[in-house]
Design a protein around this motif. Structure first.
Motif, PDB file in Angstrom:
ATOM      1  N   TYR A 293       3.180  12.773   2.085  1.00 20.11           N
ATOM      2  CA  TYR A 293       2.051  11.912   2.415  1.00 20.11           C
ATOM      3  C   TYR A 293       2.008  11.658   3.927  1.00 20.11           C
ATOM      4  O   TYR A 293       2.969  11.117   4.487  1.00 20.11           O
ATOM      5  CB  TYR A 293       2.175  10.593   1.622  1.00 20.11           C
ATOM      6  N   ARG A 294       0.932  12.082   4.547  1.00 22.27           N
ATOM      7  CA  ARG A 294       0.690  11.909   5.995  1.00 22.27           C
ATOM      8  C   ARG A 294       1.827  12.451   6.879  1.00 22.27           C
ATOM      9  O   ARG A 294       2.072  11.952   7.970  1.00 22.27           O
ATOM     10  CB  ARG A 294       0.432  10.435   6.352  1.00 22.27           C
TER      11      ARG A 294
ATOM     12  N   LYS B  61     -15.585   6.813   1.521  1.00 24.52           N
ATOM     13  CA  LYS B  61     -15.540   6.259   2.884  1.00 24.52           C
ATOM     14  C   LYS B  61     -16.682   5.308   3.168  1.00 24.52           C
ATOM     15  O   LYS B  61     -16.904   4.937   4.324  1.00 24.52           O
ATOM     16  CB  LYS B  61     -15.601   7.413   3.885  1.00 24.52           C
TER      17      LYS B  61
ATOM     18  N   GLN C 210     -15.892   2.367   5.207  1.00 23.78           N
ATOM     19  CA  GLN C 210     -15.182   2.547   6.480  1.00 23.78           C
ATOM     20  C   GLN C 210     -16.156   2.415   7.652  1.00 23.78           C
ATOM     21  O   GLN C 210     -17.323   2.785   7.528  1.00 23.78           O
ATOM     22  CB  GLN C 210     -14.499   3.922   6.512  1.00 23.78           C
TER      23      GLN C 210
ATOM     24  N   CYS D 269      -7.425   4.933   9.796  1.00 23.61           N
ATOM     25  CA  CYS D 269      -6.502   3.930   9.269  1.00 23.61           C
ATOM     26  C   CYS D 269      -5.310   3.787  10.217  1.00 23.61           C
ATOM     27  O   CYS D 269      -4.733   4.794  10.641  1.00 23.61           O
ATOM     28  CB  CYS D 269      -6.014   4.332   7.884  1.00 23.61           C
TER      29      CYS D 269
ATOM     30  N   PHE E 261      -2.418   1.973   9.517  1.00 24.23           N
ATOM     31  CA  PHE E 261      -1.139   1.969   8.801  1.00 24.23           C
ATOM     32  C   PHE E 261      -1.164   2.920   7.614  1.00 24.23           C
ATOM     33  O   PHE E 261      -2.222   3.161   7.011  1.00 24.23           O
ATOM     34  CB  PHE E 261      -0.818   0.551   8.299  1.00 24.23           C
TER      35      PHE E 261
ATOM     36  N   ASN F  76      -0.401   3.849   3.738  1.00 19.74           N
ATOM     37  CA  ASN F  76      -0.372   3.062   2.504  1.00 19.74           C
ATOM     38  C   ASN F  76       1.068   2.965   2.013  1.00 19.74           C
ATOM     39  O   ASN F  76       1.760   3.984   1.922  1.00 19.74           O
ATOM     40  CB  ASN F  76      -1.235   3.721   1.428  1.00 19.74           C
TER      41      ASN F  76
ATOM     42  N   ASP G 172      -6.320  -7.112   4.043  1.00 22.64           N
ATOM     43  CA  ASP G 172      -7.470  -7.947   3.692  1.00 22.64           C
ATOM     44  C   ASP G 172      -6.983  -9.227   2.994  1.00 22.64           C
ATOM     45  O   ASP G 172      -7.329 -10.348   3.383  1.00 22.64           O
ATOM     46  CB  ASP G 172      -8.389  -7.121   2.775  1.00 22.64           C
TER      47      ASP G 172
ATOM     48  N   LYS H 240      -8.992  -9.457   8.227  1.00 27.01           N
ATOM     49  CA  LYS H 240     -10.353  -9.033   8.612  1.00 27.01           C
ATOM     50  C   LYS H 240     -10.940 -10.004   9.628  1.00 27.01           C
ATOM     51  O   LYS H 240     -10.885 -11.223   9.420  1.00 27.01           O
ATOM     52  CB  LYS H 240     -11.265  -9.009   7.389  1.00 27.01           C
TER      53      LYS H 240
ATOM     54  N   HIS I 297     -13.368  -2.716   6.690  1.00 24.96           N
ATOM     55  CA  HIS I 297     -12.145  -2.210   6.064  1.00 24.96           C
ATOM     56  C   HIS I 297     -10.975  -2.663   6.932  1.00 24.96           C
ATOM     57  O   HIS I 297     -10.925  -2.320   8.125  1.00 24.96           O
ATOM     58  CB  HIS I 297     -12.220  -0.680   5.980  1.00 24.96           C
ATOM     59  N   ALA I 298     -10.059  -3.417   6.353  1.00 17.12           N
ATOM     60  CA  ALA I 298      -9.035  -4.098   7.151  1.00 17.12           C
ATOM     61  C   ALA I 298      -7.978  -3.175   7.757  1.00 17.12           C
ATOM     62  O   ALA I 298      -7.188  -3.613   8.594  1.00 17.12           O
ATOM     63  CB  ALA I 298      -8.353  -5.176   6.298  1.00 17.12           C
TER      64      ALA I 298
ATOM     65  N   GLU J   8       0.514   4.672  10.835  1.00 24.15           N
ATOM     66  CA  GLU J   8       0.041   6.042  10.629  1.00 24.15           C
ATOM     67  C   GLU J   8      -0.340   6.657  11.974  1.00 24.15           C
ATOM     68  O   GLU J   8      -0.213   7.856  12.182  1.00 24.15           O
ATOM     69  CB  GLU J   8      -1.179   6.043   9.700  1.00 24.15           C
TER      70      GLU J   8
END
Ligand code: EPU
Length: 295
Positions: free
Chosen positions: A163-164, A203, A206, A215, A217, A219, A230, A235, A248-249, A285
């Motif tokens: 992931y990422r 999205k 977004q 993004c 950070f 997930n 959030d 926010k 989108h926080a 991220e």
């Protein structure tokens, strides 16, 4: 190499100062030479693609920035098996152009790139994707340059995509991706368009079109950083010209005049809030150019 090169217009947050040395190689050989000379000179080295997932420090970075924007050639061939197409693309080729090319020619598999900015090299390096889809099943091979001055072609077999994270972002001495081969299959245009619609719908909340870096950070396992930020009340929080997106926080917008320092302080403030709220330490991220104190 160019000296004292401004980086503000080369990142999507439009912040940050300059780097002491800048190079935009035209080939893997030139990239290798630039890497070797910065390593031999003891310089810090950053790789810049589309600048859509980085935070560049304010002031002058004492570092070499190697920009992949001119590694942007692309070649299409039909493999002997007759199965789809093989696309050889330079790391600096824009993701949006690649997706447009796939739609135009009815090649399926890249729809997950809908709404993702940046370059092919950057998208591979960060294993960009959506809803678990990404480059992994499409990649045939990847060419890299490493700290030892080697240009190496990696076969997809055995490359481990997380992931990422691409298979090289851990530790293989790899400094940058210079090109890759992707295999795409023919697919009905209507199916491709339908899947593009699906990824675009993910999205809709977004803040597209604003100055952000996507993004901020990753997930955490089994949850969404955006949801936690959030719920923790992030926010609308502001530092200077930086604001946590009301849409989108997990996005921070430069509302005009934000410095890199504003953005970083806001990121850390959000992390702290989430930690106090639920005990989760969010992981970045985005990648950093310069020194930022994260734990
Ligand atoms: N949510 C909130 N408040 C927010 C944001 C989200 O309550 O401010 C909730 C949503 O309502 C939803 C859940 O959190 O129930 C998940 O939100 P969303 O569907 O927006 O997905 P995400 O996990 O926040 C991930 C990727 C995005 C990708 C989208 C769509 C990460 C860190 N983010 O976001 O990728 O576009 O899924 O597939 O993996 C990026 O990596 O830069 C990026 C934007």
């Amino acid at each position: 190499m160019l000296r004292n090169y401004p980086l503000k217009t080369l990142n999507t947050w439009n912040v940050g100062g300059s780097c002491s040395l800048y190079s935009a190689p035209l080939s893997a050989l030139e990239a290798r030479d630039a890497v070797a000379s910065s390593i031999n000179g003891g310089e810090k080295l950053y790789i810049l693609g589309g600048g859509s997932n980085i935070l560049v420090g304010d002031g002058e970075l004492s570092a070499v920035v190697l920009h992949t924007n001119r590694l942007d050639d692309i070649k299409i061939s039909n493999p002997a098996s007759g199965n789809g197409v093989l696309i050889e693309t330079g790391a600096g080729y824009p993701v949006k152009k690649l997706l447009a090319l796939a739609i135009e020619n009815s090649w399926g598999g890249l729809e997950f790139l809908t709404g993702i900015p940046g370059t092919v090299g950057g998208a591979l390096w960060g294993n960009a994707g959506a809803r678990g889809e990404g480059f992994a099943p499409l990649v045939e091979s990847v060419e890299t340059v490493d700290t030892g001055g080697n240009i190496r072609m990696w076969n997809a077999n055995g490359l481990d995509w997380k992931y990422r994270e691409c298979p090289f972002s851990a530790d293989k001495g790899v400094v940058l991706i210079t090109r890759c081969f992707l295999r795409l299959s023919a697919a009905p245009k209507s199916a491709i368009i339908e899947r593009i619609g699906y990824f675009a719908s993910l999205k809709k909340n977004q803040p597209l079109g604003r100055k952000t870096a996507g993004c901020v950070f990753k997930n955490p396992d089994g949850d969404s950083a955006g949801r936690l930020l959030d719920a923790a009340g992030c926010k609308g929080l502001r530092v200077g010209g930086a604001i946590v997106s009301p849409n989108h926080a997990n996005f921070i917008e430069n509302n005009g005049g934000a410095t890199s320092g504003d953005i970083f302080s806001l990121c850390e403030k959000c992390r702290e809030r989430v930690f106090l709220y639920c005990g989760v330490r969010l992981e970045y991220e985005i990648h950093f150019f310069g020194t930022f104190k994260t734990d």
